[in-house]
Design a protein around this motif. Structure first.
Motif, short mmCIF file in Angstrom:
data_model
loop_
_atom_site.label_atom_id
_atom_site.label_comp_id
_atom_site.label_asym_id
_atom_site.label_seq_id
_atom_site.Cartn_x
_atom_site.Cartn_y
_atom_site.Cartn_z
N ILE A 282 4.87 24.70 9.95
CA ILE A 282 4.97 24.47 8.50
C ILE A 282 4.87 22.98 8.19
N SER A 283 5.51 22.15 9.03
CA SER A 283 5.45 20.71 8.82
C SER A 283 4.03 20.19 8.93
N ARG B 34 1.92 21.26 5.99
CA ARG B 34 2.25 20.46 4.80
C ARG B 34 1.59 19.09 4.87
N LYS C 204 -2.04 19.55 3.99
CA LYS C 204 -2.20 19.76 2.55
C LYS C 204 -1.97 18.46 1.77
N PHE C 205 -0.95 17.69 2.20
CA PHE C 205 -0.66 16.42 1.52
C PHE C 205 -1.84 15.45 1.67
#
Length: 234
Positions: free
Chosen positions: A213-214, A217, A220-221
């Motif tokens: 998940i990290s 993210r 995506k960031f």
């Protein structure tokens, strides 16, 4: 800079998916006799890329009593050599053996155990000694006679053995070549359970999920920043 971050995050996520695949395989083989769990050991390189090293968990599984004459488990860290149909020797801890149509002791995949131990057609009982010697008592006889021996092998670094599938392993340069094992003992009428810990596997899944998940993210960031920078230029 953004493309470097995205490449690193994507690489790390890919390695974590590989680890999840190994965990799924372990869970699927929880009830497979003599199965050795596999794990990916993760480490970071000098440029912050995540890499995996696949290793075999060589720890022993619990023994279960079956009372079948051709079931054996190994008390120790040895492996039983088996000859596959293509003539290549592999190694296993799965001792659920049987007799083929020719009376030869084979694995449940049809691989020949040891050097090929042929059991007489008129046998009544089979004894497998702790040192691997196989003895039979034939019809009309009061004594057991030796007909062969299940030799065992050991490796200097068994965690680096390569899985061939179907509960068979093969040596690698890291594991070293097989050596004769005289310390391990065979127990007749028992089988070794897999050494997969369901609780341990679930714990690893939760850890990997958080890490995945990290990384997603981060991707995506970085992607959002890239899109914003493109819009600003326009």
């Amino acid at each position: 800079m953004l493309d470097v971050i995205m490449r690193l995050a994507a690489n790390n996520a890919g390695k974590q998916f590989q680890s999840l695949g190994a965990i799924s395989n372990n869970i699927a083989n929880f009830n497979t006799t003599g199965y050795k769990a596999q794990r990916f050991e993760q480490y970071l390189t000098s440029d912050d890329r995540m890499e995996n090293s696949l290793r075999v968990d060589a720890s022993k599984g619990l023994a279960m009593i079956t009372k079948r004459e051709l079931d054996v488990s190994i008390d120790g860290f040895g492996y039983i050599p088996v000859t596959q149909p293509d003539g290549v020797v592999a190694y296993t801890r799965d001792g659920s053996f049987a007799l083929n149509s020719e009376g030869i002791i084979v694995t449940n995949r049809g691989d020949i155990v040891a050097d090929g131990i042929k059991v007489p057609i008129n046998y009544e009982n089979i004894q497998i000694q702790k040192d691997g010697e196989v003895r039979v008592k034939v019809t009309g006889s009061q004594t057991f006679q030796p007909i062969g021996k299940i030799t065992m092998a050991r490796f200097a670094n068994p965690e680096t053995l390569k899985s061939l599938g179907y509960n068979k392993l093969t040596p690698t340069p890291e594991s070293g070549q097989p050596m004769v094992d005289t310390e391990s003992k065979i127990s007749q009428g028992t089988l070794e359970r897999s050494n997969v810990s369901i609780h341990g596997q679930i714990d690893q899944i939760l850890r990997l999920n958080a890490s995945l998940i990290s990384n997603i993210r981060i991707i995506k960031f970085a992607d959002d920043l890239y899109r914003q920078s493109v819009n600003l230029k326009q």
